[in-house]
Scaffold this motif. Sequence first.
Motif, PDB file in Angstrom:
ATOM      1  N   ILE A 185       0.836  -1.198   0.000  1.00 17.61           N
ATOM      2  CA  ILE A 185       0.000   0.000   0.000  1.00 17.61           C
ATOM      3  C   ILE A 185       0.873   1.251   0.000  1.00 17.61           C
ATOM      4  CG2 ILE A 185      -1.650   1.329   1.373  1.00 17.61           C
ATOM      5  CD1 ILE A 185      -2.797  -1.390   2.321  1.00 17.61           C
ATOM      6  N   ILE A 186       1.894   1.262   0.836  1.00 17.55           N
ATOM      7  CA  ILE A 186       2.775   2.427   0.925  1.00 17.55           C
ATOM      8  C   ILE A 186       3.497   2.660  -0.394  1.00 17.55           C
ATOM      9  CG2 ILE A 186       4.929   3.229   1.978  1.00 17.55           C
ATOM     10  CD1 ILE A 186       3.836   2.041   4.630  1.00 17.55           C
ATOM     11  N   GLN A 187       3.995   1.596  -1.006  1.00 19.52           N
ATOM     12  CA  GLN A 187       4.684   1.752  -2.281  1.00 19.52           C
ATOM     13  C   GLN A 187       3.737   2.251  -3.371  1.00 19.52           C
ATOM     14  OE1 GLN A 187       7.802   1.671  -3.273  1.00 19.52           O
ATOM     15  NE2 GLN A 187       8.613   1.199  -1.228  1.00 19.52           N
ATOM     16  N   SER A 188       2.497   1.778  -3.356  1.00 18.18           N
ATOM     17  CA  SER A 188       1.534   2.229  -4.372  1.00 18.18           C
ATOM     18  C   SER A 188       1.214   3.713  -4.188  1.00 18.18           C
ATOM     19  CB  SER A 188       0.257   1.394  -4.312  1.00 18.18           C
ATOM     20  OG  SER A 188      -0.504   1.662  -3.145  1.00 18.18           O
ATOM     21  N   LYS A 189       1.147   4.163  -2.933  1.00 16.78           N
ATOM     22  CA  LYS A 189       0.870   5.582  -2.674  1.00 16.78           C
ATOM     23  C   LYS A 189       2.069   6.455  -3.020  1.00 16.78           C
ATOM     24  CE  LYS A 189      -2.785   4.923   0.742  1.00 16.78           C
ATOM     25  NZ  LYS A 189      -3.318   5.281   2.076  1.00 16.78           N
ATOM     26  N   LEU A 190       3.266   5.942  -2.767  1.00 18.38           N
ATOM     27  CA  LEU A 190       4.470   6.672  -3.156  1.00 18.38           C
ATOM     28  C   LEU A 190       4.537   6.814  -4.676  1.00 18.38           C
ATOM     29  CD1 LEU A 190       7.224   7.969  -2.569  1.00 18.38           C
ATOM     30  CD2 LEU A 190       8.209   5.653  -2.559  1.00 18.38           C
ATOM     31  N   THR A 191       4.229   5.744  -5.382  1.00 17.79           N
ATOM     32  CA  THR A 191       4.216   5.778  -6.845  1.00 17.79           C
ATOM     33  C   THR A 191       3.192   6.775  -7.364  1.00 17.79           C
ATOM     34  OG1 THR A 191       4.945   3.477  -7.006  1.00 17.79           O
ATOM     35  CG2 THR A 191       3.838   4.407  -8.930  1.00 17.79           C
ATOM     36  N   ARG A 192       2.019   6.802  -6.741  1.00 22.15           N
ATOM     37  CA  ARG A 192       0.999   7.769  -7.139  1.00 22.15           C
ATOM     38  C   ARG A 192       1.509   9.198  -6.957  1.00 22.15           C
ATOM     39  NH1 ARG A 192      -4.167   9.474  -3.601  1.00 22.15           N
ATOM     40  NH2 ARG A 192      -5.039  11.035  -5.020  1.00 22.15           N
ATOM     41  N   LEU A 193       2.145   9.467  -5.820  1.00 19.52           N
ATOM     42  CA  LEU A 193       2.695  10.797  -5.550  1.00 19.52           C
ATOM     43  C   LEU A 193       3.731  11.171  -6.601  1.00 19.52           C
ATOM     44  CD1 LEU A 193       2.857  13.221  -3.581  1.00 19.52           C
ATOM     45  CD2 LEU A 193       4.532  11.904  -2.253  1.00 19.52           C
ATOM     46  N   GLU A 194       4.626  10.253  -6.922  1.00 21.35           N
ATOM     47  CA  GLU A 194       5.653  10.500  -7.940  1.00 21.35           C
ATOM     48  C   GLU A 194       5.021  10.757  -9.304  1.00 21.35           C
ATOM     49  OE1 GLU A 194       9.186   7.687  -5.987  1.00 21.35           O
ATOM     50  OE2 GLU A 194       7.770   6.861  -7.451  1.00 21.35           O
ATOM     51  N   ASN A 195       3.991   9.981  -9.633  1.00 21.74           N
ATOM     52  CA  ASN A 195       3.350  10.134 -10.942  1.00 21.74           C
ATOM     53  C   ASN A 195       2.657  11.486 -11.080  1.00 21.74           C
ATOM     54  OD1 ASN A 195       4.183   7.598 -11.732  1.00 21.74           O
ATOM     55  ND2 ASN A 195       2.241   6.600 -11.275  1.00 21.74           N
ATOM     56  N   ILE A 196       1.977  11.920 -10.017  1.00 20.06           N
ATOM     57  CA  ILE A 196       1.318  13.223 -10.063  1.00 20.06           C
ATOM     58  C   ILE A 196       2.345  14.328 -10.292  1.00 20.06           C
ATOM     59  CG2 ILE A 196       0.010  14.918  -8.724  1.00 20.06           C
ATOM     60  CD1 ILE A 196      -1.341  12.542  -7.299  1.00 20.06           C
ATOM     61  N   ALA A 197       3.454  14.236  -9.578  1.00 22.34           N
ATOM     62  CA  ALA A 197       4.504  15.248  -9.741  1.00 22.34           C
ATOM     63  C   ALA A 197       5.057  15.245 -11.162  1.00 22.34           C
ATOM     64  CB  ALA A 197       5.621  14.996  -8.729  1.00 22.34           C
ATOM     65  N   ASN A 198       5.381  14.072 -11.686  1.00 20.21           N
ATOM     66  CA  ASN A 198       5.960  13.991 -13.029  1.00 20.21           C
ATOM     67  C   ASN A 198       4.988  14.471 -14.100  1.00 20.21           C
ATOM     68  OD1 ASN A 198       8.408  12.976 -12.092  1.00 20.21           O
ATOM     69  ND2 ASN A 198       7.708  10.848 -12.195  1.00 20.21           N
ATOM     70  N   GLU A 199       3.711  14.128 -13.938  1.00 19.82           N
ATOM     71  CA  GLU A 199       2.711  14.540 -14.922  1.00 19.82           C
ATOM     72  C   GLU A 199       2.435  16.040 -14.862  1.00 19.82           C
ATOM     73  OE1 GLU A 199      -0.547  12.041 -13.915  1.00 19.82           O
ATOM     74  OE2 GLU A 199       0.422  10.205 -14.665  1.00 19.82           O
ATOM     75  N   SER A 200       2.831  16.678 -13.764  1.00 18.76           N
ATOM     76  CA  SER A 200       2.592  18.117 -13.590  1.00 18.76           C
ATOM     77  C   SER A 200       3.801  18.965 -13.954  1.00 18.76           C
ATOM     78  CB  SER A 200       2.205  18.399 -12.127  1.00 18.76           C
ATOM     79  OG  SER A 200       1.087  17.627 -11.726  1.00 18.76           O
ATOM     80  N   GLN A 201       4.890  18.347 -14.373  1.00 20.90           N
ATOM     81  CA  GLN A 201       6.140  19.082 -14.583  1.00 20.90           C
ATOM     82  C   GLN A 201       5.975  20.242 -15.553  1.00 20.90           C
ATOM     83  OE1 GLN A 201       9.446  16.634 -15.784  1.00 20.90           O
ATOM     84  NE2 GLN A 201      10.907  18.331 -15.770  1.00 20.90           N
TER      85      GLN A 201
END
Length: 281
Positions: A185-201
């Motif tokens: 669960i923690i890894q999936s949430k970390l990945t989501r956080l990273e993806n949001i940041a990258n998609e917002s660059q």
Amino acid sequence: MYASKTLLKVAVLWLGFSLSSYSTFANAVEVPLTINSQQNNLTASVELSTLVGFDLSVQFENTVGLTPQNMLVEASLLNLADPDILHRLPDSLLTTIPQAFPVLISIRPDPEKGFSFSGVYTIELYTKSLHYTEGTPLRLFHSHQNGTFEDITTMTGSGSYRVRGNGGQFSDFIILADLRDGSTIIQSKLTRLENIANESQSQLSAGAFQVLSDSINAVGSAINSGNKGQALAAIESLIHLLEADNGAVYPDVWRSSNDLDNVRGNLISAATTLRFSLRIE
């Protein structure tokens, strides 16, 4: 006490629990909705059957056009075998719809009526149909535009079951029993956080993206090294960074026309639910 009252349209879908029936709304009911535009919130009490009901509240930071005419909220009793729902679950075996509360809640402001909000909203559900126990796997999940449901839980509590989450965009909400292990669960949430940041660059300045990226990397490094205390300190620092902004650095407006990315709101949602999982792990 409240600025205005209207009716929240709740489309009730009773599908039984057979494989042969789903995707038809029936027995539509209207339930009272209270909107307080001055306080930027809405509330409702919903009874879908004699056994299934809930109280809903949504609190915004700031809104434009929060009126009865602009808001549509639908609730459905689900078929537990509905493939249209099951294929949107993050894990078809380990995330399941509780039999006592097979409810889908959809919040869809009218795209042509000009509703918007900035920052994050906080959504809370309270139901007597479920019961809180220590270590409960029940969580609040959100899906945007029929995508995969993602855990947005920031609090669970008793009386009988209460759950809270937040977000930067709307669509569907559901309570699921999540039996995945904590690290997954923690890894999936970390990945989501990273993806949001990258998609917002592309929407951020180079300096703002670098600060954001460094902050998220610090969280990830601490998690991957197994240092829970350091991970919590890093996620708190990230949340403080985002909450201190007023939209000047990280865009933070969502409109019902769905033409803007609420970068700050989505990042805060991903960060705060990750903090929740780190705290209980």
